[in-house]
Design a protein around this motif. Structure first.
Motif, PDB file in Angstrom:
ATOM      1  N   ARG A  59       0.826  -1.208   0.000  1.00 33.91           N
ATOM      2  CA  ARG A  59       0.000   0.000   0.000  1.00 33.91           C
ATOM      3  C   ARG A  59       0.863   1.261   0.000  1.00 33.91           C
ATOM      4  O   ARG A  59       0.529   2.257  -0.650  1.00 33.91           O
ATOM      5  N   LEU A  60       2.005   1.224   0.697  1.00 41.83           N
ATOM      6  CA  LEU A  60       2.892   2.385   0.749  1.00 41.83           C
ATOM      7  C   LEU A  60       3.426   2.719  -0.637  1.00 41.83           C
ATOM      8  O   LEU A  60       3.595   3.904  -0.973  1.00 41.83           O
ATOM      9  N   TYR A  61       3.664   1.698  -1.437  1.00 45.01           N
ATOM     10  CA  TYR A  61       4.140   1.911  -2.810  1.00 45.01           C
ATOM     11  C   TYR A  61       3.176   2.808  -3.579  1.00 45.01           C
ATOM     12  O   TYR A  61       3.585   3.774  -4.239  1.00 45.01           O
ATOM     13  N   TYR A  62       1.879   2.501  -3.505  1.00 40.31           N
ATOM     14  CA  TYR A  62       0.876   3.309  -4.195  1.00 40.31           C
ATOM     15  C   TYR A  62       0.675   4.659  -3.514  1.00 40.31           C
ATOM     16  O   TYR A  62       0.546   5.698  -4.172  1.00 40.31           O
ATOM     17  N   GLN A  63       0.643   4.640  -2.220  1.00 40.49           N
ATOM     18  CA  GLN A  63       0.336   5.853  -1.461  1.00 40.49           C
ATOM     19  C   GLN A  63       1.380   6.953  -1.698  1.00 40.49           C
ATOM     20  O   GLN A  63       1.047   8.145  -1.704  1.00 40.49           O
ATOM     21  N   ASP A  64       2.627   6.546  -1.916  1.00 43.02           N
ATOM     22  CA  ASP A  64       3.694   7.535  -2.089  1.00 43.02           C
ATOM     23  C   ASP A  64       4.036   7.821  -3.540  1.00 43.02           C
ATOM     24  O   ASP A  64       5.046   8.473  -3.824  1.00 43.02           O
ATOM     25  N   GLY A  65       3.233   7.300  -4.463  1.00 45.29           N
ATOM     26  CA  GLY A  65       3.410   7.701  -5.860  1.00 45.29           C
ATOM     27  C   GLY A  65       3.617   6.598  -6.871  1.00 45.29           C
ATOM     28  O   GLY A  65       3.646   6.861  -8.082  1.00 45.29           O
ATOM     29  N   GLY A  66       3.788   5.333  -6.440  1.00 46.97           N
ATOM     30  CA  GLY A  66       3.940   4.231  -7.385  1.00 46.97           C
ATOM     31  C   GLY A  66       2.635   3.970  -8.128  1.00 46.97           C
ATOM     32  O   GLY A  66       1.550   4.181  -7.582  1.00 46.97           O
ATOM     33  N   GLN A  67       2.741   3.502  -9.366  1.00 46.40           N
ATOM     34  CA  GLN A  67       1.550   3.294 -10.187  1.00 46.40           C
ATOM     35  C   GLN A  67       1.492   1.935 -10.868  1.00 46.40           C
ATOM     36  O   GLN A  67       0.461   1.563 -11.408  1.00 46.40           O
TER      37      GLN A  67
END
Length: 362
Positions: free
Chosen positions: A35-43
């Protein structure tokens, strides 16, 4: 039982302790990092799915002592077994992709609670494919965990991450349930493969299957990442990652490592204690993940999510009680008996990707 425990040496207790810590830290950490990957800008959905199996060499390393010091021979790979593993590998790649897609729209705490529905799906598929009876505790677990997911669906407005629409949240919910269903099917098929082609279950055989299926899933997922050109996008993603480019790569690396740490911890617990204890610890992962997500990611939590958490715990408890009661009545395993002595075990999911640990059947 006290006499059995008193006979255990220091090394045994160290392995059990480290395995338990690995499970309770590795599995929640992998979900938080997703979730942190997406939350901080990963797509990239493909890239996150790729990390779920990118750590497969770690399992291979864990296999080496069995071959080198214990003189165990690798399981013979027939054409039929390789075809079966290829099907499992492709299914695991698809399952990881569905979970990664779901995490794009759902908070980590919610996704973890929904993925608990893999347990009822496993029991249902086991009934139809393996002919395993659904006991009263298992039936109760199916109903209670289904109710827990329904509670989360009712409370969707209060649980949506910023920037996620109602339709996207609904899609995430559906994807998580679909991934959990596929998860359950994969583990039932895994047991079917053991029964039909392998004929035995032990620590190193489970690790072998884990390594081979993960490798095949890794190959399929790598093709997807290359086809979507997501490898080439990593540099640009790292540049816009809110925590910095170094943190971006660390999230991906540790996402791959932590899930393997959790899996190896599961095997360590089963080897030094029992599959029952591994099942108990695996159920504890859900509340640990939920609490960790609330504290580290500021996931929203309200009465509905707390109720869902309680219902999920109730369902897991019922399922574990049924498995433990059956093992006791059949003079099978207790909490103090290692996997190497067990003869009635089956595979069940870790609830993030298609990985394998074991639990006594119920």
């Amino acid at each position: 039982m006290d006499e059995v425990y008193s006979q255990k040496g220091t090394v045994h207790w160290m392995v059990l302790l480290l395995g338990s810590v690995a499970m309770l830290a590795g599995f929640p950490a992998s979900r938080i990092l997703s979730r942190l990957y997406y939350q901080d800008g990963g797509q990239s959905i493909w890239l996150l799915a790729w990390t779920a199996v990118a750590g497969w060499p770690i399992t291979v390393v864990a296999l080496l002592p069995f071959y080198m010091k214990r003189a165990m021979a690798p399981t013979q790979l027939t054409i039929s077994l390789m075809v079966a593993y290829a099907i499992l590998g492709f299914s695991s790649a698809l399952d990881n992709l569905l979970f990664a897609w779901a995490y794009l729209y759902l908070p980590a705490s919610t996704a973890s609670l929904i993925s608990a529905s893999a347990l009822p799906f496993t029991a249902i598929f086991a009934y139809f494919i393996l002919g395993k009876k659904i006991s009263a505790p298992t039936f109760n677990a199916i109903g209670v965990i289904t109710a827990a997911s329904a509670v989360l669906a009712i409370d969707s407005d209060a649980d949506r991450p910023p920037g996620v629409s109602n339709s996207e949240y609904a899609l995430g919910f559906i994807l998580d349930v679909a991934a959990s269903a596929l998860h359950g099917l994969i583990f039932v098929l895994s047991e079917r493969i053991f029964i039909k082609y392998v004929g035995r279950e032990s620590v190193h055989v489970i690790l072998e299957q884990q390594a081979i299926v993960s490798l095949i899933g890794f190959a399929f997922t790598t093709i997807g990442v290359i086809a979507s050109a997501d490898f080439s996008k990593m540099v640009s993603e790292a540049e816009v990652f809110s925590q910095g480019s170094v943190s971006y790569y660390m999230v991906l690396v540790w996402s791959a490592i932590t899930i393997q740490v959790g899996l190896l911890g599961s095997v360590a617990v089963m080897y030094s204690a029992s599959a029952v204890l591994a099942g108990v610890l695996n159920s504890v992962v859900v509340p640990v993940t939920t609490i960790a997500a609330v504290l580290s990611l500021q996931d929203p939590i309200d009465g509905f999510k707390i109720l869902s958490l309680i219902l999920t715990g109730w369902g897991f408890g019922s399922y574990i009680y049924g498995g433990y009661s059956r093992s006791q009545s059949s003079e099978s395993v207790a909490l103090s008996e290692p996997l190497i002595q067990e003869t009635n075990i089956h595979l069940f999911p870790d609830a993030r990707g298609s990985q394998y640990v074991s639990q006594t059947s119920s």
